[in-house]
Enzyme design. Sequence first.
Site, PDB file in Angstrom:
ATOM      1  N   GLY A 240       0.760  -1.239   0.000  1.00 46.82           N
ATOM      2  CA  GLY A 240       0.000   0.000   0.000  1.00 46.82           C
ATOM      3  C   GLY A 240       0.789   1.286   0.000  1.00 46.82           C
ATOM      4  O   GLY A 240       0.233   2.354  -0.272  1.00 46.82           O
ATOM      5  N   GLU A 275       3.846  -7.042   1.673  1.00 46.07           N
ATOM      6  CA  GLU A 275       3.463  -7.286   0.275  1.00 46.07           C
ATOM      7  C   GLU A 275       3.547  -6.005  -0.543  1.00 46.07           C
ATOM      8  O   GLU A 275       2.547  -5.551  -1.104  1.00 46.07           O
ATOM      9  CB  GLU A 275       2.016  -7.808   0.226  1.00 46.07           C
ATOM     10  N   GLY A 277       4.051  -3.567  -3.630  1.00 44.33           N
ATOM     11  CA  GLY A 277       3.985  -3.680  -5.088  1.00 44.33           C
ATOM     12  C   GLY A 277       4.448  -2.389  -5.724  1.00 44.33           C
ATOM     13  O   GLY A 277       5.572  -2.262  -6.217  1.00 44.33           O
ATOM     14  N   ARG A 278       3.584  -1.388  -5.663  1.00 44.55           N
ATOM     15  CA  ARG A 278       3.836  -0.115  -6.339  1.00 44.55           C
ATOM     16  C   ARG A 278       5.161   0.530  -5.920  1.00 44.55           C
ATOM     17  O   ARG A 278       5.890   1.060  -6.757  1.00 44.55           O
ATOM     18  CB  ARG A 278       2.678   0.841  -6.002  1.00 44.55           C
ATOM     19  N   CYS A 343     -11.045   5.769 -29.535  1.00 39.80           N
ATOM     20  CA  CYS A 343     -12.290   6.501 -29.747  1.00 39.80           C
ATOM     21  C   CYS A 343     -13.141   6.549 -28.492  1.00 39.80           C
ATOM     22  O   CYS A 343     -14.218   5.941 -28.438  1.00 39.80           O
ATOM     23  CB  CYS A 343     -13.034   5.882 -30.917  1.00 39.80           C
ATOM     24  N   GLU A 344     -12.606   7.205 -27.494  1.00 40.29           N
ATOM     25  CA  GLU A 344     -13.309   7.487 -26.238  1.00 40.29           C
ATOM     26  C   GLU A 344     -12.660   8.712 -25.651  1.00 40.29           C
ATOM     27  O   GLU A 344     -11.432   8.802 -25.635  1.00 40.29           O
ATOM     28  CB  GLU A 344     -13.097   6.362 -25.213  1.00 40.29           C
ATOM     29  N   TYR A 372       1.160  -1.393 -12.235  1.00 40.82           N
ATOM     30  CA  TYR A 372      -0.215  -1.230 -12.706  1.00 40.82           C
ATOM     31  C   TYR A 372      -0.237  -0.542 -14.078  1.00 40.82           C
ATOM     32  O   TYR A 372      -1.105   0.277 -14.366  1.00 40.82           O
ATOM     33  CB  TYR A 372      -1.058  -0.475 -11.659  1.00 40.82           C
TER      34      TYR A 372
HETATM   35  C1  LIG Z   1      -2.592  -4.966  -4.486  1.00 37.56           C
HETATM   36  C2  LIG Z   1      -2.184  -5.651  -3.245  1.00 37.56           C
HETATM   37  C3  LIG Z   1      -0.928  -5.411  -2.665  1.00 37.56           C
HETATM   38  C4  LIG Z   1       0.044  -4.402  -3.230  1.00 37.56           C
HETATM   39  O1  LIG Z   1      -0.372  -3.104  -3.084  1.00 37.56           O
HETATM   40  P1  LIG Z   1       0.625  -1.907  -3.450  1.00 37.56           P
HETATM   41  O2  LIG Z   1      -0.161  -0.702  -3.187  1.00 37.56           O
HETATM   42  O3  LIG Z   1       1.005  -2.058  -4.860  1.00 37.56           O
HETATM   43  O4  LIG Z   1       1.804  -2.022  -2.524  1.00 37.56           O
HETATM   44  C5  LIG Z   1      -0.580  -6.127  -1.548  1.00 37.56           C
HETATM   45  N1  LIG Z   1      -1.423  -7.025  -0.996  1.00 37.56           N
HETATM   46  C6  LIG Z   1      -2.639  -7.281  -1.501  1.00 37.56           C
HETATM   47  C7  LIG Z   1      -3.509  -8.281  -0.852  1.00 37.56           C
HETATM   48  C8  LIG Z   1      -3.059  -6.600  -2.635  1.00 37.56           C
HETATM   49  O5  LIG Z   1      -4.277  -6.840  -3.142  1.00 37.56           O
END
Ligand SMILES: *Cc1c(COP(=O)(O)O)cnc(C)c1O
Length: 419
Positions: A240, A275, A277-278, A343-344, A372
């Site tokens: 997150g 976890e 990601g971003r 075309c949007e 993403y």
């Molecule tokens: C999407 C997601 C993440 C990653 O979120 P980021 O904002 O990209 O760090 C981690 N855990 C779960 C369960 C997710 O759905």
Amino acid sequence: MDHFKLTDGILHAEDVPLPTIAQEVGTPVYVYSRATLGRHARVFREGLGELDNPLILFAVKANPNLAVLRVLQREGFGADVVSGGELRRALAAGMTPDKIVFSGVGKTRAELELGLDTGIAQFNIESREEGRELAELAAARGEKARCALRINPDVDAGTHEKISTGKADNKFGVPLHHAGEAFAELGALPGLALEGLAIHIGSQLADLAPLETAFGKIGTLLGQLREAGHTITRVDLGGGLGVPYRTGESFPSPADYGAMVARVTRDWGVQLVFEPGRVIAGNAGVLLTRVVRVKRGLNNPFVIVDAAMNDLARPALYGAWHDFEPVAQTEERMTANIVGPICETGDTFATNRDCPALVAGDLAVFRTAGAYGATMASSYNSRGFVPEVLVSGSDYAVVADRIDAGAIMDAERVPEWLD
Ligand SMILES: *Cc1c(COP(=O)(O)O)cnc(C)c1O
């Protein structure tokens, strides 16, 4: 910090000039920097330096490209997966089952079976119904599925509503108020080894306060569950952490985050799971595009680029901002609407954007497209899928081929009975 820099007025990915990639691979094309991915992975791990043996899993949905996953696997990361497809990718990239956690609110029976077949570290169960089903499948094999219960803490993450996941009305997790009951029921099932809690309240968080509130609630629940006689050895704190999409924006650093986590979880006595990601992949990628033409408007001119909402969906989906920069520096500026060819009207990357003056044929990038980005692509308007390139120093490789519209059409057929 990232490794997309100007050298002699030309934007480079590490040591590779972007015009070289545009020429060799064509546009639009996603370009990732291995050094940036590696750096972000290390900074994240160092931010958690005060913790004892944290398990760090890359959220595969942010960027599932196999080469990207391999870079992170080599940095010691495991994988947080949300589908059977992602689980297969994590394995193919060399991530071992002991570092794979399966999240997601709608895991099918086949996906639960695949997780059991693989022997993953943990299922994050999102409902009592799912827990019962998993328990049945595992018991039928004479196994116990290792799992954690995902809690919905009812905390407003303060992010875009479409990527907020921890409010009571969001579909994710078991409501905090039902957690005790759910834990008691599922914990007693012979097919489950339920020894953990999990939480993930949303993405692109700009502030640590909602995370701290949510973690505090989990800490309280942890105490209550232990008092009720349950064993809890792991807590998965999700991902997150947000990243700057606009020059000059400032976000909490992994070190700030790690310090907060260390403070809040000091007495928990569990292994913590993360976890991200971003925060790992976002600023490690750009979408390289070419200006098709510049069209005069009644007000602003329209800069029409060859990338579109099917290639990079975030602006259309969330109204998201991506910095837009020319590849060759220029002093002159313009105020423009930056749009794709689809075309949007939703196919608009920016309106009233102050940007460098561009003309047809110029190259430009959308920044912060490493998370993403390619993974959300579609073939809308019968456009193909954009290729992906990974740069490392002065080397680069195409790590996902362009899939052109013809190849997609080849998978379709007209039944004989129509004629
Ligand atoms: C999407 C997601 C993440 C990653 O979120 P980021 O904002 O990209 O760090 C981690 N855990 C779960 C369960 C997710 O759905």
